[in-house]
Design a protein around this motif. Structure first.
Motif, mmCIF file in Angstrom:
data_model
loop_
_atom_site.group_PDB
_atom_site.id
_atom_site.type_symbol
_atom_site.label_atom_id
_atom_site.label_comp_id
_atom_site.label_asym_id
_atom_site.label_seq_id
_atom_site.Cartn_x
_atom_site.Cartn_y
_atom_site.Cartn_z
ATOM 1 N N LEU A 258 30.132 80.310 7.494
ATOM 2 C CA LEU A 258 29.030 80.028 8.414
ATOM 3 C C LEU A 258 27.726 79.795 7.651
ATOM 4 C CD1 LEU A 258 28.273 80.040 11.452
ATOM 5 C CD2 LEU A 258 27.765 82.473 11.195
ATOM 6 N N ASP A 259 27.562 80.484 6.535
ATOM 7 C CA ASP A 259 26.354 80.296 5.741
ATOM 8 C C ASP A 259 26.523 79.234 4.647
ATOM 9 O OD1 ASP A 259 28.042 82.209 4.618
ATOM 10 O OD2 ASP A 259 26.459 83.624 4.061
ATOM 11 N N LEU B 106 29.565 84.701 3.681
ATOM 12 C CA LEU B 106 29.870 85.083 2.291
ATOM 13 C C LEU B 106 28.627 85.572 1.552
ATOM 14 C CD1 LEU B 106 32.538 82.532 1.027
ATOM 15 C CD2 LEU B 106 32.841 84.870 1.835
ATOM 16 N N GLY B 107 27.468 85.032 1.895
ATOM 17 C CA GLY B 107 26.228 85.565 1.325
ATOM 18 C C GLY B 107 25.904 85.077 -0.075
ATOM 19 N N PHE C 274 25.723 72.802 1.170
ATOM 20 C CA PHE C 274 24.583 72.087 1.747
ATOM 21 C C PHE C 274 23.272 72.245 0.974
ATOM 22 C CE2 PHE C 274 27.167 73.197 5.631
ATOM 23 C CZ PHE C 274 27.598 71.905 5.887
ATOM 24 N N GLY D 143 20.005 72.102 -0.657
ATOM 25 C CA GLY D 143 19.258 71.041 -1.318
ATOM 26 C C GLY D 143 19.815 69.646 -1.107
ATOM 27 N N LEU D 144 20.794 69.519 -0.237
ATOM 28 C CA LEU D 144 21.428 68.222 0.008
ATOM 29 C C LEU D 144 20.975 67.743 1.395
ATOM 30 C CD1 LEU D 144 23.453 66.830 -1.881
ATOM 31 C CD2 LEU D 144 25.301 67.792 -0.522
ATOM 32 N N ASP D 145 20.268 66.630 1.446
ATOM 33 C CA ASP D 145 19.797 66.104 2.734
ATOM 34 C C ASP D 145 20.825 65.083 3.232
ATOM 35 O OD1 ASP D 145 18.553 64.908 4.887
ATOM 36 O OD2 ASP D 145 16.575 64.851 3.915
ATOM 37 N N LEU D 146 21.834 65.590 3.924
ATOM 38 C CA LEU D 146 22.943 64.719 4.327
ATOM 39 C C LEU D 146 22.518 63.613 5.293
ATOM 40 C CD1 LEU D 146 25.966 67.192 4.482
ATOM 41 C CD2 LEU D 146 25.465 65.461 2.764
ATOM 42 N N PRO D 147 21.645 63.890 6.287
ATOM 43 C CA PRO D 147 21.216 62.768 7.135
ATOM 44 C C PRO D 147 20.543 61.656 6.321
ATOM 45 C CG PRO D 147 20.634 64.858 8.159
ATOM 46 C CD PRO D 147 21.131 65.174 6.778
ATOM 47 N N VAL E 150 27.346 64.204 12.016
ATOM 48 C CA VAL E 150 28.507 64.818 12.653
ATOM 49 C C VAL E 150 28.984 63.894 13.773
ATOM 50 C CG1 VAL E 150 29.347 66.795 13.974
ATOM 51 C CG2 VAL E 150 27.686 67.138 12.124
ATOM 52 N N ILE F 215 32.410 64.799 9.742
ATOM 53 C CA ILE F 215 31.154 64.183 9.315
ATOM 54 C C ILE F 215 31.495 62.801 8.753
ATOM 55 C CG2 ILE F 215 29.257 64.329 7.646
ATOM 56 C CD1 ILE F 215 29.544 67.401 7.791
#
Lengths: 215, 215
Positions: free
Chosen positions: A13-14, A178-179, A185, A187-191, A197, A211
Motif C-alpha cells: 500500500l505504501d 512495508l515502511g 513510485f 520521485g517518479l511522475d508517472l502522469p 490508470v 496502468i
C-alpha cells in the motif's frame, strides 16, 4: 501487437515492491513475501510448481494473463540473483532451479559479461551489458512478435518507466504496509511520463490495477 | 471507547493526498479532486449539501461512518484555508461557507493566535498555537467521550502518525496517479510506528483500507 509489459507486480500500500534488507535468505526483503500472498494459492501458481488444485477467480486470472503471449523476459541482475560485481564463476543459475518458469529467452541486465546459460524447459539466460534499450531491442527480436515482459525488480521497472518504454503494467497492490525497501513510485511522475490508470479490480488478497501509457 | 481517527482520507495509487500546486483556486492541488470522486455521488454527500438522492453501498457506508460518533475535529491550517502567516483580519472563515459540515468543535493548528470563530450549525473553530499534543488534549476534552477525527491535510496526518497518536485510519485509495504533491507515506515507516492494515474492500471508485495501531 507486441507489447512491453510488467505483470503480476506486487507492491505494498505504501508503494514498496520489495522490503528492506534483501539478501540470499530474504530475496524479497523483510516482509516482502506478503506482496505475493495473492498469487501463491492460485491454480496457476500451483500448476507452475507441478501441483494440483489451487484457487480460481480474479487472482488466478491475473497470474495466468501475466504469462499469456510472452515471448521474452527482461530481468534486473538483482532479480536474477544476489551475486554482485564480476561473476566469480558460472555456478549461480538464478533462484528458480534447473527448470525456471520462463520457457523462453530471458535477458538479464548486468555490467559484467557472461556467456548465455541454457536451462531445462526452453529458458535461456542472456547477459546484456550495453543497457536497457539494447536489452529491449534484443528481447523484442527474440520474442518474434509476442510480448516482452519486464520481470523486475523495482529498479529495473523504474528505469524502463522513466524511458517511457513500458506500454502497460499490472500491479497487484497488497493490503500491507512495508515502511521501507524499494519504492516503485518515489520521485517518479508517472502522469508526466504519459501513464494513467485504466482499470482496477479487487480480490480479497489484492487490488489489481492496470496502468497504460498514452499514445 | 473514544478513538483518534482519520476517515475518508483520499489518496492516489502513488500515495499523494493532494496534488501539486495547491492554491485558492485549486485547494486540492492539480488533479487532486480525482481523489474524492468516490464520495461525491454518495447519498451521504448529497444529504450534506441538502440534496436528494445519491448512491448507496460501500462508498456511501464509508463516507457516513467517517462522521459517526465524532465529537471534535482537528485540521491543519492548510486545510482550513490558504492564508499564511499572521491572520490579516477575521474575514477568512474556512472553505465551507456559513454552515460548515462539522457541527462540533474544530481545532485548527496554527502558529498565529486568533479568537474562536462560531459558525452556524454548531461548528466552532478554535485556533491552537501550542502544538499537536495540546490540540489533541483540547479536542479530546471537547469531544466528551466521542471520537476525535483528524481531518487533514497530509502534513497534519503525518505529524500525528509520527507521534503515534492516531488509533485508526480509513484511506480511500483512488485508482489514479498524481505523480507529485503531498505524499502520505514518503519517509514514514508505518509498521515501525505500530501500524498495520486490518481490512480492505474495494468499490468501483476506490479501495477502502483500514489501518490500525497495535496496542
Amino acid at each position: 501487437m507486441s507489447k512491453v509489459r510488467v505483470a503480476a507486480f506486487g507492491i505494498s500500500l505504501d508503494g514498496y515492491g520489495a522490503g528492506p534488507d534483501q539478501s540470499l535468505d530474504h530475496p524479497m526483503g523483510r516482509g516482502g513475501m506478503a506482496l505475493h500472498q495473492w498469487v501463491l494459492p492460485t491454480r496457476f501458481f500451483h500448476a507452475m510448481q507441478g501441483k494440483e488444485g489451487g484457487t480460481t477467480g480474479l487472482d488466478d486470472d491475473f497470474a495466468r494473463r501475466g504469462f499469456d503471449n510472452v515471448g521474452a523476459w527482461i530481468l534486473g541482475r538483482n532479480m536474477f540473483g544476489p551475486v554482485r560485481g564480476p561473476w566469480p564463476d558460472q555456478s549461480w543459475k538464478g533462484w528458480w532451479g534447473e527448470e525456471p518458469p520462463y520457457h523462453c529467452p530471458v535477458f538479464v541486465l548486468t555490467h559484467h559479461e557472461r556467456p548465455p546459460l541454457e536451462m531445462k524447459g526452453g529458458t535461456i539466460f542472456h547477459f546484456v551489458t550495453d543497457g536497457i534499450e539494447a536489452a529491449l531491442a534484443r528481447a523484442q527480436e527474440a520474442a518474434r512478435g509476442k510480448d516482452v515482459r519486464i520481470g523486475g525488480g523495482v529498479a529495473t521497472v523504474r528505469q524502463y518507466l522513466e524511458a517511457r518504454l513500458i506500454d502497460a503494467l499490472h500491479l497487484a497492490v497488497a493490503p500491507v504496509l512495508l515502511g521501507g525497501g524499494e519504492n516503485l513510485f518515489a520521485g517518479l511522475d508517472l502522469p508526466a511520463l504519459g501513464y494513467r490508470v485504466t482499470s482496477h479490480e479487487a480480490s480479497e488478497a489484492a487490488t489489481h490495477v492496470i496502468i497504460e501509457r498514452d499514445g
